[in-house]
Write an enzyme that holds these catalytic residues in place. Structure first.
Site, short mmCIF file in Angstrom:
data_model
loop_
_atom_site.label_atom_id
_atom_site.label_comp_id
_atom_site.label_asym_id
_atom_site.label_seq_id
_atom_site.Cartn_x
_atom_site.Cartn_y
_atom_site.Cartn_z
N ARG A 236 0.86 -1.18 0.00
CA ARG A 236 0.00 0.00 0.00
C ARG A 236 0.90 1.23 0.00
O ARG A 236 1.91 1.29 0.71
CB ARG A 236 -0.92 0.03 1.22
CG ARG A 236 -2.02 -1.03 1.23
CD ARG A 236 -3.01 -0.85 0.10
NE ARG A 236 -4.09 -1.83 0.13
CZ ARG A 236 -4.07 -3.00 -0.47
NH1 ARG A 236 -2.99 -3.35 -1.18
NH2 ARG A 236 -5.10 -3.83 -0.41
N GLU A 265 -6.10 6.29 -6.27
CA GLU A 265 -6.30 5.34 -7.36
C GLU A 265 -7.69 5.50 -7.94
O GLU A 265 -8.65 5.63 -7.18
CB GLU A 265 -6.10 3.90 -6.85
CG GLU A 265 -4.69 3.64 -6.35
CD GLU A 265 -4.46 2.19 -5.93
OE1 GLU A 265 -5.38 1.35 -6.12
OE2 GLU A 265 -3.36 1.89 -5.41
N HIS A 284 -2.26 -1.23 -9.95
CA HIS A 284 -2.71 -2.07 -8.84
C HIS A 284 -3.17 -3.43 -9.35
O HIS A 284 -4.31 -3.84 -9.14
CB HIS A 284 -3.82 -1.38 -8.04
CG HIS A 284 -3.86 -1.87 -6.60
ND1 HIS A 284 -4.33 -1.11 -5.56
CD2 HIS A 284 -3.49 -3.05 -6.04
CE1 HIS A 284 -4.25 -1.78 -4.43
NE2 HIS A 284 -3.74 -2.97 -4.70
#
Length: 317
Positions: A236, A265, A284
């Site tokens: 993260r 994001e 991601h």
């Protein structure tokens, strides 16, 4: 008929990766393929839904959101935990929170894919060849013989350590609670925090984001890294001081970074990371695999079916 919202299906695949027929006639499914603009948009769009299924932390559910959705009865996250869901608020408002299972360790492949792109420039050379550019311009660095510094040696970190050894890397590890014995059991040599960042050729992060890990990797840590070293983050973004990392990359004080996770994001198109030639970016992809999606969405269907029967499964408290 109950209404269920399936959130953040960026690729439009939710209805393809599971059999939704068990819910036919009982639940009306609405799929949201685009992220909500902000918290107010989340609240506005989800009015009237009794069931909401989120994709990891793409859409947070803090207290303010839960309190503003009076019809919400079942909240599902993909995966076994979700730090962006306020479980206390959900319990106070009678909202059942469930999770799903997962498949394998897809993030391991992304981590090493980033390492290989940083060191061997496979994607870069592929793009050049397809563009008709002159034959090979890069001289890569082999992973074999490098020191891999693993920050966080849990289940995922231990798997990374094993793959690193298969590449012929020396593996060292550190985390706030790691001991030499635990490091050995996880397949790595223990290193102090200072030594890991100073010695590693590649630092890879495998911690869960929480109050203790937020901002854990500081400017001092990045400052200890060798000029030839890389940082890889598939965990993260907030675990790492983003301003310090960006500054180090911009000033070429480290060789580069491979990043699969970001503070915002989807990553804004004008973000500075997109302009740096020593950064490899992926959107991601850590948990985005066919096998994982089949498990996620099948378990969502099972959770909803069980909830309708009064026997919810995989409850998160």
């Amino acid at each position: 008929m109950l209404r269920a919202a399936i959130l953040d299906d960026y690729q439009g695949v939710a209805l393809k990766f599971a059999d939704w027929l068990p819910l036919a006639g009982k639940v009306e499914i609405t799929v949201f393929e685009k992220p909500f603009r902000d918290q107010a948009d989340t609240i506005a769009q989800l009015q009237g839904f009794e069931i909401v299924a989120g994709m990891r932390e793409r859409t947070p559910f803090p207290r303010a959101v839960i309190e503003a959705l009076p019809d919400l009865k079942l909240l599902i996250t993909t995966g076994a935990r979700n730090n962006s869901f306020d479980l206390a608020a959900a319990a106070e408002h009678g909202v059942t929170v469930c999770g799903t299972g997962t498949f394998g360790n897809p993030t391991v492949g992304i981590a090493f894919g980033l390492m290989l792109e940083l060191t061997r420039r496979i994607g870069f050379e592929n793009a050049r060849m397809k563009a008709g550019e002159p034959w090979q311009v890069t001289i890569g660095r082999d992973l074999e013989g490098m020191t891999l510094g693993v920050v966080g040696l849990g289940k995922l970190g231990s798997h990374v350590a094993a793959v690193g050894k298969a590449f012929g890397m020396k593996v060292i590890a550190w985390s706030p609670n790691l001991t030499p014995d635990k490091a050995s059991a996880g397949g790595a040599d223990y290193a102090s925090r200072e030594d890991l960042f100073a010695q590693a050729d590649i630092v890879t992060i495998h911690l869960v984001l929480g109050d203790r890990s937020r901002g854990l990797i500081t400017a001092d840590d990045i400052g200890r890294m060798k000029k030839t070293a890389y940082l890889v983050n598939t965990a993260r973004a907030p675990i790492v001081d983003q301003a310090a990392l960006l500054k180090a990359l911009d000033e070429k004080r480290i060789a580069g970074a491979g990043l699969d996770v970001f503070e915002v994001e989807p990553l804004p198109v004008d973000h500075p990371y997109r302009k740096l030639d020593n950064v490899v970016l992926t959107p991601h992809l850590g948990y985005v695999s066919e096998q994982t999606y089949r498990k996620f969405y099948s378990d969502i269907v099972e959770n909803i079916r069980a909830f309708l029967d009064g026997k919810p499964v995989r409850i998160i408290t």
